[in-house]
Design a protein around this motif. Structure first.
Motif, PDB file in Angstrom:
ATOM      1  N   ILE A 175      13.906 -10.971  14.710  1.00  0.00           N
ATOM      2  CA  ILE A 175      15.286 -11.092  15.197  1.00  0.00           C
ATOM      3  C   ILE A 175      16.150  -9.913  14.754  1.00  0.00           C
ATOM      4  CG2 ILE A 175      15.368 -13.606  15.490  1.00  0.00           C
ATOM      5  CD1 ILE A 175      16.640 -13.727  12.670  1.00  0.00           C
ATOM      6  N   TRP A 176      15.844  -9.309  13.619  1.00  0.00           N
ATOM      7  CA  TRP A 176      16.661  -8.172  13.152  1.00  0.00           C
ATOM      8  C   TRP A 176      16.555  -7.023  14.142  1.00  0.00           C
ATOM      9  CZ3 TRP A 176      19.055 -11.074  10.105  1.00  0.00           C
ATOM     10  CH2 TRP A 176      18.449 -11.862   9.134  1.00  0.00           C
ATOM     11  N   ASP A 177      15.348  -6.769  14.644  1.00  0.00           N
ATOM     12  CA  ASP A 177      15.182  -5.692  15.642  1.00  0.00           C
ATOM     13  C   ASP A 177      15.924  -6.035  16.926  1.00  0.00           C
ATOM     14  OD1 ASP A 177      13.235  -3.550  14.651  1.00  0.00           O
ATOM     15  OD2 ASP A 177      12.263  -5.408  14.045  1.00  0.00           O
ATOM     16  N   ARG A 178      15.869  -7.287  17.320  1.00  0.00           N
ATOM     17  CA  ARG A 178      16.569  -7.696  18.543  1.00  0.00           C
ATOM     18  C   ARG A 178      18.074  -7.548  18.357  1.00  0.00           C
ATOM     19  NH1 ARG A 178      12.944 -10.302  21.966  1.00  0.00           N
ATOM     20  NH2 ARG A 178      11.076 -11.134  20.970  1.00  0.00           N
ATOM     21  N   MET A 179      18.558  -7.862  17.129  1.00  0.00           N
ATOM     22  CA  MET A 179      20.005  -7.783  16.868  1.00  0.00           C
ATOM     23  C   MET A 179      20.495  -6.341  16.781  1.00  0.00           C
ATOM     24  SD  MET A 179      20.374 -10.789  14.011  1.00  0.00           S
ATOM     25  CE  MET A 179      21.979 -10.324  13.433  1.00  0.00           C
ATOM     26  N   PHE A 180      19.667  -5.473  16.206  1.00  0.00           N
ATOM     27  CA  PHE A 180      20.151  -4.117  15.923  1.00  0.00           C
ATOM     28  C   PHE A 180      19.540  -3.059  16.851  1.00  0.00           C
ATOM     29  CE2 PHE A 180      20.622  -6.487  11.893  1.00  0.00           C
ATOM     30  CZ  PHE A 180      22.011  -6.456  11.828  1.00  0.00           C
ATOM     31  N   GLY A 181      19.011  -3.493  17.987  1.00  0.00           N
ATOM     32  CA  GLY A 181      18.628  -2.569  19.060  1.00  0.00           C
ATOM     33  C   GLY A 181      17.366  -1.758  18.819  1.00  0.00           C
ATOM     34  N   SER A 182      16.497  -2.213  17.946  1.00  0.00           N
ATOM     35  CA  SER A 182      15.276  -1.439  17.699  1.00  0.00           C
ATOM     36  C   SER A 182      14.027  -2.173  18.190  1.00  0.00           C
ATOM     37  CB  SER A 182      15.150  -1.119  16.203  1.00  0.00           C
ATOM     38  OG  SER A 182      15.294  -2.284  15.422  1.00  0.00           O
ATOM     39  N   PHE A 183      14.218  -3.215  18.979  1.00  0.00           N
ATOM     40  CA  PHE A 183      13.061  -3.970  19.454  1.00  0.00           C
ATOM     41  C   PHE A 183      12.447  -3.335  20.695  1.00  0.00           C
ATOM     42  CE2 PHE A 183      11.112  -7.189  22.211  1.00  0.00           C
ATOM     43  CZ  PHE A 183      10.083  -7.583  21.371  1.00  0.00           C
ATOM     44  N   VAL A 184      11.130  -3.201  20.686  1.00  0.00           N
ATOM     45  CA  VAL A 184      10.379  -2.746  21.861  1.00  0.00           C
ATOM     46  C   VAL A 184       9.180  -3.678  22.017  1.00  0.00           C
ATOM     47  CG1 VAL A 184       9.019  -0.883  22.893  1.00  0.00           C
ATOM     48  CG2 VAL A 184      11.086  -0.337  21.612  1.00  0.00           C
ATOM     49  N   ALA A 185       9.022  -4.214  23.214  1.00  0.00           N
ATOM     50  CA  ALA A 185       7.901  -5.128  23.457  1.00  0.00           C
ATOM     51  C   ALA A 185       6.632  -4.338  23.776  1.00  0.00           C
ATOM     52  CB  ALA A 185       8.247  -6.056  24.611  1.00  0.00           C
ATOM     53  N   GLU A 186       5.503  -4.871  23.384  1.00  0.00           N
ATOM     54  CA  GLU A 186       4.207  -4.258  23.719  1.00  0.00           C
ATOM     55  C   GLU A 186       3.935  -4.476  25.209  1.00  0.00           C
ATOM     56  OE1 GLU A 186       0.766  -6.236  22.067  1.00  0.00           O
ATOM     57  OE2 GLU A 186      -0.276  -4.337  21.796  1.00  0.00           O
ATOM     58  N   ARG A 187       3.494  -3.402  25.874  1.00  0.00           N
ATOM     59  CA  ARG A 187       3.215  -3.510  27.304  1.00  0.00           C
ATOM     60  C   ARG A 187       1.737  -3.238  27.554  1.00  0.00           C
ATOM     61  NH1 ARG A 187       6.394   0.800  29.705  1.00  0.00           N
ATOM     62  NH2 ARG A 187       6.676   1.568  27.595  1.00  0.00           N
ATOM     63  N   ALA A 188       1.141  -4.043  28.414  1.00  0.00           N
ATOM     64  CA  ALA A 188      -0.293  -3.933  28.672  1.00  0.00           C
ATOM     65  C   ALA A 188      -0.655  -2.550  29.216  1.00  0.00           C
ATOM     66  CB  ALA A 188      -0.713  -5.015  29.658  1.00  0.00           C
ATOM     67  N   GLU A 189       0.257  -1.940  30.003  1.00  0.00           N
ATOM     68  CA  GLU A 189      -0.047  -0.636  30.615  1.00  0.00           C
ATOM     69  C   GLU A 189       0.134   0.520  29.630  1.00  0.00           C
ATOM     70  OE1 GLU A 189       2.409  -2.610  31.345  1.00  0.00           O
ATOM     71  OE2 GLU A 189       4.280  -1.538  31.722  1.00  0.00           O
ATOM     72  N   GLU A 190       0.582   0.234  28.428  1.00  0.00           N
ATOM     73  CA  GLU A 190       0.797   1.280  27.415  1.00  0.00           C
ATOM     74  C   GLU A 190       0.087   0.867  26.127  1.00  0.00           C
ATOM     75  OE1 GLU A 190       3.494   3.954  27.895  1.00  0.00           O
ATOM     76  OE2 GLU A 190       2.583   4.867  26.144  1.00  0.00           O
ATOM     77  N   PRO A 191      -1.235   0.969  26.085  1.00  0.00           N
ATOM     78  CA  PRO A 191      -1.947   0.557  24.866  1.00  0.00           C
ATOM     79  C   PRO A 191      -1.532   1.436  23.677  1.00  0.00           C
ATOM     80  CG  PRO A 191      -3.479   1.080  26.657  1.00  0.00           C
ATOM     81  CD  PRO A 191      -2.124   1.536  27.088  1.00  0.00           C
ATOM     82  N   PRO A 192      -1.293   0.851  22.536  1.00  0.00           N
ATOM     83  CA  PRO A 192      -0.848   1.652  21.386  1.00  0.00           C
ATOM     84  C   PRO A 192      -1.927   2.633  20.914  1.00  0.00           C
ATOM     85  CG  PRO A 192      -0.531  -0.711  20.991  1.00  0.00           C
ATOM     86  CD  PRO A 192      -1.383  -0.575  22.211  1.00  0.00           C
ATOM     87  N   ARG A 193      -1.463   3.827  20.545  1.00  0.00           N
ATOM     88  CA  ARG A 193      -2.335   4.793  19.844  1.00  0.00           C
ATOM     89  C   ARG A 193      -1.795   4.849  18.420  1.00  0.00           C
ATOM     90  NH1 ARG A 193      -0.899   7.617  24.406  1.00  0.00           N
ATOM     91  NH2 ARG A 193       0.545   8.894  23.215  1.00  0.00           N
ATOM     92  N   TYR A 194      -2.636   4.538  17.467  1.00  0.00           N
ATOM     93  CA  TYR A 194      -2.148   4.349  16.102  1.00  0.00           C
ATOM     94  C   TYR A 194      -2.199   5.639  15.285  1.00  0.00           C
ATOM     95  CZ  TYR A 194      -2.959  -0.399  17.636  1.00  0.00           C
ATOM     96  OH  TYR A 194      -2.949  -1.556  18.364  1.00  0.00           O
ATOM     97  N   GLY A 195      -1.385   5.653  14.232  1.00  0.00           N
ATOM     98  CA  GLY A 195      -1.403   6.788  13.312  1.00  0.00           C
ATOM     99  C   GLY A 195      -0.011   7.362  13.168  1.00  0.00           C
ATOM    100  N   ILE A 196       0.020   8.687  12.948  1.00  0.00           N
ATOM    101  CA  ILE A 196       1.300   9.390  12.843  1.00  0.00           C
ATOM    102  C   ILE A 196       1.282  10.548  13.826  1.00  0.00           C
ATOM    103  CG2 ILE A 196       1.904   8.701  10.499  1.00  0.00           C
ATOM    104  CD1 ILE A 196       0.551  11.122   9.405  1.00  0.00           C
ATOM    105  N   VAL A 197       2.430  11.137  14.043  1.00  0.00           N
ATOM    106  CA  VAL A 197       2.542  12.181  15.071  1.00  0.00           C
ATOM    107  C   VAL A 197       1.551  13.317  14.788  1.00  0.00           C
ATOM    108  CG1 VAL A 197       4.079  13.941  15.992  1.00  0.00           C
ATOM    109  CG2 VAL A 197       4.910  11.601  15.698  1.00  0.00           C
ATOM    110  N   HIS A 198       1.468  13.748  13.544  1.00  0.00           N
ATOM    111  CA  HIS A 198       0.462  14.737  13.152  1.00  0.00           C
ATOM    112  C   HIS A 198      -0.534  14.024  12.241  1.00  0.00           C
ATOM    113  CE1 HIS A 198       2.703  17.948  14.965  1.00  0.00           C
ATOM    114  NE2 HIS A 198       3.788  17.516  14.359  1.00  0.00           N
ATOM    115  N   ASN A 199      -1.585  13.519  12.843  1.00  0.00           N
ATOM    116  CA  ASN A 199      -2.541  12.719  12.068  1.00  0.00           C
ATOM    117  C   ASN A 199      -3.228  13.542  10.983  1.00  0.00           C
ATOM    118  OD1 ASN A 199      -2.493   9.978  13.110  1.00  0.00           O
ATOM    119  ND2 ASN A 199      -3.030  10.944  15.063  1.00  0.00           N
TER     120      ASN A 199
END
Lengths: 305, 136
Positions: free
Chosen positions: A207-231
């Motif tokens: 709920i904190w993310d939903r309240m403070f505008g940082s919530f993003v839902a996982e989308r099936a068409e955008e599978p997560p790639r894990y790690g950091i920007v410069h792995n």
């Protein structure tokens, strides 16, 4: 009072084993032995360092206690309030840890695996005591919660976060996804896809993310790639633990003005005087420009989602 | 926190890693081919069109040139994943060639140096020229 994390550790181990077997049989998660070893050794080191430096929070809390606004006794309402407020505080500490390089130098370690499994949950930093992170919990002391209660609920918070580090669990029932942090929400948080960067900072309650505008839902068409920007190109735990500190100090050494030095420490990770390095904001802008879409589509903030 | 507790914990770590190795095996990091590199870079970069690409003889590293912006990219296989670095100042510190072998020195604590045997001296010389260009 026993630390909830210590009590839960045998359960963590059983669940890691179970997830490995499930991953092998189903193919729904990935494990790599060197990556797993690095994550587990980071967890081991974190426990040792945490025990050695536990006094940092305890001393700060003891120093603040004379200035507390109230004296709250142990009770269920106080415990629940402390748990919720600790999670609220966790949200802001976590958000700051992604937006302030000093804090990121420590927190980046938790994100440094390109895998997302229960062993990743145990990939914990070693250098939190060298950041101002502990200050975030000062308001709980000033509100009058007993120090052992603050330590206890913080441990419970960390225990909750263990099980959400998995690809083995898909989305959960809507009511649960609406209120609680879940594997789906936290996969987004660990992803490097520009659409997912800097989102879902929640510990227990989304709920904190939903309240403070940082919530993003996982989308099936955008599978997560894990790690950091410069792995990281190493499984060496000392390099994992200290690489960003070394980078920050190298930048400080090269800083040509006080402003540059301050920005190298307090600006978002990737800040550079000439803008030649990648920050999460610049990455989103690049993707937006190249893909010909609006920047807000790269970062679909959707508090109501 | 006692020494037996710490030793027991380390033993637990070793057992979990052994189980991981038994279930998933230990494979040497390897890049399957140029197509794998191209597909990966297309996925992670805002825009990528391979202009030229060379895979090291041991298949652990590859060099690629992005036709969209001219960027020179180093792709390294680490475990079952890839690590990418955009080769330019101040990351790239030095380039050296001996025959078909290129040695890169990088300002990166997790990747201080890379050696790529590119199969023939001409290809290595071409990459040396391009990389020296970004060094200035």
């Amino acid at each position: 009072m026993r630390d909830p994390v210590s009590l839960a550790t045998p359960v963590f181990i059983v669940l890691v084993v179970a997830e490995m077997v499930y991953a092998r049989l189903s193919g729904r998660a990935r494990f790599e032995p060197r990556d797993t070893a690095a994550s587990l050794l980071m967890g081991f080191g974190s426990v040792v360092v945490g025990a050695l430096f536990a006094f940092v929070f305890l001393d700060m809390a003891a120093a603040l206690q004379p200035y507390r606004l109230a004296v709250l006794a142990w009770s269920w309402p106080a415990l629940i309030a402390c748990f919720v407020l600790d999670d609220f505080v966790y949200y802001w500490w976590h958000r700051a840890s992604h937006r302030v390089r000093w804090l990121w130098a420590d927190h980046v370690n938790h994100h440094s695996s390109q895998h997302y499994n229960l062993s990743t949950a145990l990939r914990q930093p070693w250098s939190g005591q060298f950041t101002p992170g502990v200050v975030f919990r000062a308001p709980l002391v000033l509100l009058g919660f007993p120090i052992p209660m603050i330590v206890f609920v913080h441990g419970l918070n960390l225990v909750y976060q263990f099980w959400i580090h998995t690809e083995a669990i898909d989305k959960l029932p809507r009511f649960f996804e609406a209120v609680m942090n879940t594997p789906s929400h936290h996969r987004v948080h660990h992803a490097t896809n520009p659409a997912y960067l800097d989102s879902n900072y929640a510990g227990v309650f989304i709920i904190w993310d939903r309240m403070f505008g940082s919530f993003v839902a996982e989308r099936a068409e955008e599978p997560p790639r894990y790690g950091i920007v410069h792995n990281l190109a190493s499984f060496n735990v000392f390099k994992i633990a200290f690489h960003e500190w070394l980078g920050m100090f190298a930048d400080l050494f090269r800083a040509r003005s006080a402003r540059e030095a301050l920005c190298y420490v307090f600006a978002p990770p990737g800040w550079s005087p000439d803008g030649s390095r990648d920050t999460t904001d610049s990455l989103k802008a690049q993707w937006a420009a190249v893909r010909g879409i609006a920047a807000e589509q790269v970062r679909p903030i959707s508090p109501a989602a | 926190m006692s020494v037996p507790y710490l030793l027991f914990s380390l033993g637990g770590v070793a057992l979990l890693v052994a189980l991981n190795a038994a279930l998933f095996g230990i494979r040497g990091a390897e890049i399957a081919g140029a197509q794998t590199v191209e597909a990966y870079l297309t996925q992670i970069l805002p825009a990528f069109r391979g202009r030229s690409m060379s895979l090291g003889a041991d298949r652990t590293a590859a060099l690629a040139e992005n036709g969209v912006d001219g960027a020179l990219l180093l792709v390294i296989a680490r475990g079952d994943a890839f690590v990418v670095r955009k080769l330019g100042k101040p990351l790239l510190r030095a380039v050296e060639r001996r025959g078909d072998c290129l040695s890169l020195r990088l300002a990166d604590v997790t990747l201080p140096s890379v050696r790529l045997a590119l199969g023939d001296a001409q290809t290595a010389a071409q990459w040396e020229r391009k990389l020296s260009g970004v060094l200035g």
